[in-house]
Design a protein around this motif. Structure first.
Motif, PDB file in Angstrom:
ATOM      1  N   ARG A  48      42.376  81.659  62.959  1.00 50.54           N
ATOM      2  CA  ARG A  48      43.310  82.796  62.863  1.00 50.54           C
ATOM      3  C   ARG A  48      44.099  82.779  61.561  1.00 50.54           C
ATOM      4  O   ARG A  48      44.529  83.839  61.070  1.00 50.54           O
ATOM      5  CB  ARG A  48      44.269  82.801  64.062  1.00 50.54           C
ATOM      6  CG  ARG A  48      43.626  83.281  65.347  1.00 50.54           C
ATOM      7  CD  ARG A  48      44.692  83.675  66.385  1.00 50.54           C
ATOM      8  NE  ARG A  48      45.522  82.547  66.789  1.00 50.54           N
ATOM      9  CZ  ARG A  48      45.231  81.716  67.784  1.00 50.54           C
ATOM     10  NH1 ARG A  48      44.112  81.883  68.482  1.00 50.54           N
ATOM     11  NH2 ARG A  48      46.045  80.728  68.103  1.00 50.54           N
ATOM     12  N   GLN A  49      44.318  81.587  60.990  1.00 50.66           N
ATOM     13  CA  GLN A  49      45.068  81.506  59.732  1.00 50.66           C
ATOM     14  C   GLN A  49      44.311  82.162  58.576  1.00 50.66           C
ATOM     15  O   GLN A  49      44.906  82.522  57.560  1.00 50.66           O
ATOM     16  CB  GLN A  49      45.376  80.044  59.370  1.00 50.66           C
ATOM     17  CG  GLN A  49      46.080  79.252  60.435  1.00 50.66           C
ATOM     18  CD  GLN A  49      47.306  79.952  61.004  1.00 50.66           C
ATOM     19  OE1 GLN A  49      48.171  80.393  60.255  1.00 50.66           O
ATOM     20  NE2 GLN A  49      47.368  80.051  62.326  1.00 50.66           N
ATOM     21  N   THR A 172      40.881  78.518  53.766  1.00 49.52           N
ATOM     22  CA  THR A 172      41.687  77.945  54.840  1.00 49.52           C
ATOM     23  C   THR A 172      41.114  76.569  55.133  1.00 49.52           C
ATOM     24  O   THR A 172      40.020  76.449  55.684  1.00 49.52           O
ATOM     25  CB  THR A 172      41.656  78.836  56.098  1.00 49.52           C
ATOM     26  OG1 THR A 172      41.991  80.183  55.743  1.00 49.52           O
ATOM     27  CG2 THR A 172      42.622  78.329  57.150  1.00 49.52           C
ATOM     28  N   LEU A 173      41.861  75.534  54.750  1.00 46.97           N
ATOM     29  CA  LEU A 173      41.317  74.178  54.736  1.00 46.97           C
ATOM     30  C   LEU A 173      42.294  73.182  55.351  1.00 46.97           C
ATOM     31  O   LEU A 173      43.502  73.406  55.333  1.00 46.97           O
ATOM     32  CB  LEU A 173      41.014  73.754  53.292  1.00 46.97           C
ATOM     33  CG  LEU A 173      40.120  74.701  52.475  1.00 46.97           C
ATOM     34  CD1 LEU A 173      40.172  74.325  51.005  1.00 46.97           C
ATOM     35  CD2 LEU A 173      38.694  74.674  53.003  1.00 46.97           C
ATOM     36  N   THR A 174      41.756  72.094  55.860  1.00 46.29           N
ATOM     37  CA  THR A 174      42.607  71.025  56.391  1.00 46.29           C
ATOM     38  C   THR A 174      42.738  69.900  55.370  1.00 46.29           C
ATOM     39  O   THR A 174      41.807  69.602  54.623  1.00 46.29           O
ATOM     40  CB  THR A 174      42.039  70.437  57.694  1.00 46.29           C
ATOM     41  OG1 THR A 174      40.768  69.852  57.426  1.00 46.29           O
ATOM     42  CG2 THR A 174      41.908  71.502  58.770  1.00 46.29           C
ATOM     43  N   PHE A 175      43.909  69.272  55.377  1.00 49.04           N
ATOM     44  CA  PHE A 175      44.199  68.128  54.516  1.00 49.04           C
ATOM     45  C   PHE A 175      45.055  67.134  55.302  1.00 49.04           C
ATOM     46  O   PHE A 175      45.738  67.517  56.259  1.00 49.04           O
ATOM     47  CB  PHE A 175      44.996  68.556  53.276  1.00 49.04           C
ATOM     48  CG  PHE A 175      44.272  69.508  52.372  1.00 49.04           C
ATOM     49  CD1 PHE A 175      43.506  69.048  51.303  1.00 49.04           C
ATOM     50  CD2 PHE A 175      44.355  70.882  52.574  1.00 49.04           C
ATOM     51  CE1 PHE A 175      42.844  69.917  50.467  1.00 49.04           C
ATOM     52  CE2 PHE A 175      43.691  71.769  51.738  1.00 49.04           C
ATOM     53  CZ  PHE A 175      42.930  71.281  50.685  1.00 49.04           C
ATOM     54  N   GLN A 176      45.048  65.880  54.865  1.00 50.48           N
ATOM     55  CA  GLN A 176      46.058  64.967  55.366  1.00 50.48           C
ATOM     56  C   GLN A 176      47.425  65.604  55.149  1.00 50.48           C
ATOM     57  O   GLN A 176      47.661  66.249  54.126  1.00 50.48           O
ATOM     58  CB  GLN A 176      46.000  63.639  54.616  1.00 50.48           C
ATOM     59  CG  GLN A 176      44.761  62.824  54.850  1.00 50.48           C
ATOM     60  CD  GLN A 176      44.804  61.522  54.079  1.00 50.48           C
ATOM     61  OE1 GLN A 176      45.692  60.699  54.287  1.00 50.48           O
ATOM     62  NE2 GLN A 176      43.849  61.315  53.189  1.00 50.48           N
ATOM     63  N   HIS A 228      46.463  77.420  53.620  1.00 52.48           N
ATOM     64  CA  HIS A 228      45.777  78.667  53.251  1.00 52.48           C
ATOM     65  C   HIS A 228      46.050  78.977  51.784  1.00 52.48           C
ATOM     66  O   HIS A 228      47.203  78.923  51.331  1.00 52.48           O
ATOM     67  CB  HIS A 228      46.268  79.824  54.124  1.00 52.48           C
ATOM     68  CG  HIS A 228      45.559  81.118  53.869  1.00 52.48           C
ATOM     69  ND1 HIS A 228      44.290  81.374  54.328  1.00 52.48           N
ATOM     70  CD2 HIS A 228      45.944  82.217  53.182  1.00 52.48           C
ATOM     71  CE1 HIS A 228      43.929  82.591  53.954  1.00 52.48           C
ATOM     72  NE2 HIS A 228      44.912  83.111  53.248  1.00 52.48           N
ATOM     73  N   PHE A 229      44.981  79.296  51.038  1.00 52.75           N
ATOM     74  CA  PHE A 229      45.081  79.609  49.610  1.00 52.75           C
ATOM     75  C   PHE A 229      44.616  81.038  49.354  1.00 52.75           C
ATOM     76  O   PHE A 229      43.541  81.435  49.818  1.00 52.75           O
ATOM     77  CB  PHE A 229      44.174  78.691  48.782  1.00 52.75           C
ATOM     78  CG  PHE A 229      44.444  77.222  48.918  1.00 52.75           C
ATOM     79  CD1 PHE A 229      45.157  76.540  47.931  1.00 52.75           C
ATOM     80  CD2 PHE A 229      43.975  76.499  50.003  1.00 52.75           C
ATOM     81  CE1 PHE A 229      45.388  75.175  48.031  1.00 52.75           C
ATOM     82  CE2 PHE A 229      44.205  75.131  50.112  1.00 52.75           C
ATOM     83  CZ  PHE A 229      44.915  74.476  49.124  1.00 52.75           C
ATOM     84  N   THR A 230      45.417  81.790  48.586  1.00 55.33           N
ATOM     85  CA  THR A 230      44.997  83.087  48.083  1.00 55.33           C
ATOM     86  C   THR A 230      45.173  83.092  46.569  1.00 55.33           C
ATOM     87  O   THR A 230      46.300  82.973  46.074  1.00 55.33           O
ATOM     88  CB  THR A 230      45.830  84.236  48.685  1.00 55.33           C
ATOM     89  OG1 THR A 230      45.773  84.182  50.110  1.00 55.33           O
ATOM     90  CG2 THR A 230      45.296  85.590  48.205  1.00 55.33           C
ATOM     91  N   PRO A 231      44.086  83.191  45.784  1.00 52.35           N
ATOM     92  CA  PRO A 231      44.233  83.204  44.330  1.00 52.35           C
ATOM     93  C   PRO A 231      45.131  84.334  43.849  1.00 52.35           C
ATOM     94  O   PRO A 231      45.109  85.445  44.393  1.00 52.35           O
ATOM     95  CB  PRO A 231      42.795  83.397  43.843  1.00 52.35           C
ATOM     96  CG  PRO A 231      41.947  82.838  44.947  1.00 52.35           C
ATOM     97  CD  PRO A 231      42.676  83.188  46.211  1.00 52.35           C
ATOM     98  N   LEU A 232      45.941  84.047  42.838  1.00 51.68           N
ATOM     99  CA  LEU A 232      46.830  85.049  42.247  1.00 51.68           C
ATOM    100  C   LEU A 232      46.043  85.981  41.330  1.00 51.68           C
ATOM    101  O   LEU A 232      45.059  85.573  40.707  1.00 51.68           O
ATOM    102  CB  LEU A 232      47.928  84.352  41.437  1.00 51.68           C
ATOM    103  CG  LEU A 232      48.895  83.458  42.218  1.00 51.68           C
ATOM    104  CD1 LEU A 232      49.702  82.590  41.257  1.00 51.68           C
ATOM    105  CD2 LEU A 232      49.815  84.308  43.083  1.00 51.68           C
TER     106      LEU A 232
END
Length: 344
Positions: A48-49, A172-176, A228-232
């Motif tokens: 959903r993110q 949309t990615l997972t990280f420590q 979550h990343f959205t390029p500028l």
């Protein structure tokens, strides 16, 4: 009256993820930093993110036993590309592929070498200035690959290639949790780091939520965050990625020192003091600020100043601080040996 339009896709009844793991005798490999997420409520929350995925084209990185994969498919995507390096997971993923005919394409390969610019149809491409394309990257990344992979993708954002040939593809990615905190850290934060600057000058970065380690199998020693990343449309620093990375990495090399210490190692020792003072003056940056106190604007000014100095001295960018240190050590060692021989 019956609802008009195409019915939303839902997966047919299938063995649970836990049953898939037992069926194919799948065990998370510690050396690959694998951790399985079995709770479909959490995988649904991750998906959903990413936003609205109906009719989207999605690349899932490292699907493993397929928990997030199921949630993506239930979001009614048009196409799902699965890139999995570990052959043990392929049979279980093929079951999902058969349950969603013509929707799933499985690639047995390494995401670090896969050519993402060929992943999806060309008609999905949008101009960079437009809204993001209906293309998404989603993944529960192994800890060992997460940092090098996001740096690789940030460089792709800068050059608008790889997965970003389609436009401002969202991720949309997972990280420590600790890495996620670095990615999103604000000015003055203890977690402010090279990752903070490199991600935030190119993207809007949002720490969505944290998943406790106990939700994974096997349980990792740390919690995990979804980012979550959205390029500028316009990067906040208008310089080549490698130049920005060089400046930022040098400044954070001595994160507890004043920023002038890190700036200094951009220059040969013989002219270090003069050149670092010149760069800081050009950038209008206070030399006694700590690296974590520097804003993106500070780094923009530092990068612009360094670029100007590199244009004036074409050998400057090839200077290597560590190589000069090694050379000095070799010279000292050689001198010591020569003096020892003379003493004999």
């Amino acid at each position: 009256m019956a609802a008009s339009g195409k019915a939303a896709f839902r997966l047919p009844p299938l063995p649970t993820v836990r049953e898939i793991i037992k069926l194919f005798n799948l065990r998370a490999q510690k050396q690959l930093s694998q951790n399985f997420l079995l709770d479909l409520r959490l995988t649904d929350k991750i998906v959903r993110q990413a936003g609205k995925l109906k009719d989207a084209h999605v690349c899932e990185v490292g699907p493993g036993p397929g928990g997030i994969t199921r949630s993506i498919l239930n979001a009614d995507v048009a196409q799902l590309l699965l890139i999995e390096k570990d052959t043990r997971f392929i049979p279980g993923l093929q079951m999902l592929s058969e349950a969603a005919p013509e929707k799933v394409h499985i690639v047995h390969g390494d995401i670090l070498t896969y050519k993402m610019e060929r992943a999806f149809p060309k008609h999905l491409q949008k101009k960079w200035e437009d809204d993001p394309p209906n293309v998404h990257i989603i993944g529960n990344l192994p800890f060992s690959v997460s940092t090098p992979l996001i740096i690789r993708w940030l460089e792709n954002v800068s050059s608008r290639d790889g997965p970003f040939v389609y436009g401002r593809t969202q991720m949309t990615l997972t990280f420590q949790k600790e890495v996620a905190e670095r990615l999103t850290a604000t000015i003055g934060s203890k977690q402010r780091s090279r990752l903070s600057i490199m991600s935030q000058y190119l993207c809007t970065v949002q720490d969505c939520f944290t998943i406790p380690g106990r939700a994974f199998v096997p349980k990792p020693e740390v919690d995990v965050s979804v980012v979550h990343f959205t390029p500028l449309v316009q990067p906040k620093i208008q310089q080549p990625f490698k130049l920005v990375e060089r400046v930022v990495k040098s400044v954070f090399q001595f994160r507890r020192k004043y920023c002038c210490r890190g700036v200094g190692i951009l220059f040969p020792e013989a002219e270090r003091l003069e050149k670092s003072e010149q760069m800081l003056m050009l950038a209008d940056v206070d030399p006694i600020l700590r690296p974590a106190q520097l804003s993106i604007l500070h780094f923009k000014n530092l990068c612009d100043a360094y670029r100007k100095m590199c244009d004036e001295d074409t050998n400057l960018f090839s200077y290597n601080y560590r190589e000069e240190l090694k050379q000095k050590k070799r010279t000292r060692k050689k001198g010591y040996l020569e003096r020892s021989e003379q003493g004999d």
